[in-house]
Design an enzyme around this catalytic site. Sequence first.
Site, PDB file in Angstrom:
ATOM      1  N   PHE A 120       0.854  -1.191   0.000  1.00 10.77           N
ATOM      2  CA  PHE A 120       0.000   0.000   0.000  1.00 10.77           C
ATOM      3  C   PHE A 120       0.882   1.229   0.000  1.00 10.77           C
ATOM      4  CE2 PHE A 120      -2.369   3.430   2.065  1.00 10.77           C
ATOM      5  CZ  PHE A 120      -3.477   3.482   1.229  1.00 10.77           C
ATOM      6  N   ASP A 175       9.335   3.017   1.052  1.00  8.71           N
ATOM      7  CA  ASP A 175       8.188   3.729   1.611  1.00  8.71           C
ATOM      8  C   ASP A 175       8.211   3.530   3.119  1.00  8.71           C
ATOM      9  OD1 ASP A 175       5.695   4.468   2.595  1.00  8.71           O
ATOM     10  OD2 ASP A 175       4.577   3.672   0.884  1.00  8.71           O
ATOM     11  N   LYS A 195       3.372  10.926   7.950  1.00  8.03           N
ATOM     12  CA  LYS A 195       2.823  10.491   9.234  1.00  8.03           C
ATOM     13  C   LYS A 195       3.582  11.040  10.444  1.00  8.03           C
ATOM     14  CE  LYS A 195       0.363   6.277   7.742  1.00  8.03           C
ATOM     15  NZ  LYS A 195      -0.991   6.628   8.129  1.00  8.03           N
TER      16      LYS A 195
END
Length: 397
Positions: free
Chosen positions: A141, A225, A254
């Site tokens: 994802f 990522d 984040k």
Amino acid sequence: MADSGTHDWRERFNDALMRTIAPPLAMLVRGDGCYVWDDEGTEYLDFLAGIAVNSLGHAHPALVAAVTDQAGRLAHVSNYFASPPQLELAERLKRITGAGRAGRVYFCNSGAEANEAAFKLARLNTAGGHRTRILSLHDSFHGRTMGALALSGKPSMREPFLPVPGGVEHIHATLEALDAAIDDTVAALFLEPVQGEAGVIDLPDGFLRRARELCTRHGVLLILDEVQTGAGRTGKWFAHQHERILPDALTLAKGIGGGLPIGALVTFGAASELFQRGQHGSTYAGNPLVTATANAVLGTIESEGLVANAARRGEQLREILAGFDSALIGEVRGRGLLLGVGLTEPVALRLAAAAQSNGLIVNAANESTIRLAPPLIVGDAELADFERRFGRALASL
């Protein structure tokens, strides 16, 4: 205009917001440390931290002071101008990632945007047009925008929006698949060191090191990522540092902002020379408000030893989970304070709901995994409270 006092907030939410997410679980109105409260005064221990975002928990004095000071000084200037917090944060990221003097930083507003920038970076690694393939993993994802969606190995998410940008191939997370796929026609390999949205799935032993070796041999960009695993969450500043490798590019978001929207693409070595003037940009990205806040968040993580705390508290959390001796808990995956509790039955949604009923916020990453990602400030008191609340939730099933 509707009178907000005459409608339940759930009705107002349903009437006003796009139906792109599930109905909210509660109306949260304030937070302090590792706790939040809803509009009815119910207290919750937050072991999700806004999906690994609130590194310092809620209303941390350093974050509040940074936002307050910078908002009163200079909040936004556009990318026609530089600002001191922007330069400080770029230099800080070069240092803690290990990108060093040859590194470069591109700021954006989210993890998806960071991965979109990395996708464009990969398109520039063409070797005169011979490199046309981009590799990613099944069940990965990387975001919901179109390029990030193309990279994500979740067909059910892509199918409603086909055609997505082409040239992306998805491979299995095995050493054999890696060896078979990488050659001189590949421009980039995108990897999550831990697949968070898939259920906190660890890569096989040696996978990252082998990926680095093959990418170096064939001139492939290794793009990691670390949107969910970065900023100290796994017990290192970044999860790939457990394997003692360096990527060619790193995407972040984040936890680096502690709650404010910020993302970054950090490049290493020759990859720093691929983007040229005018090839990418963003109006809001790297503005003084968010970069000052990210400096405060990362500075606090560093000064208070919260990377080491994540490693230590993660081990304690594993011990607590083992101590339940529950037939429902089959395994615990992940590192530091990003853990996936693998269940022996597909009851994760029921267990997450039971936890909320006992004043504990966790996440059902899929039908058989509970994801835990508490703030990095978590301590003995919060872990003991987790043990009580999660224990009651387990017993209720």
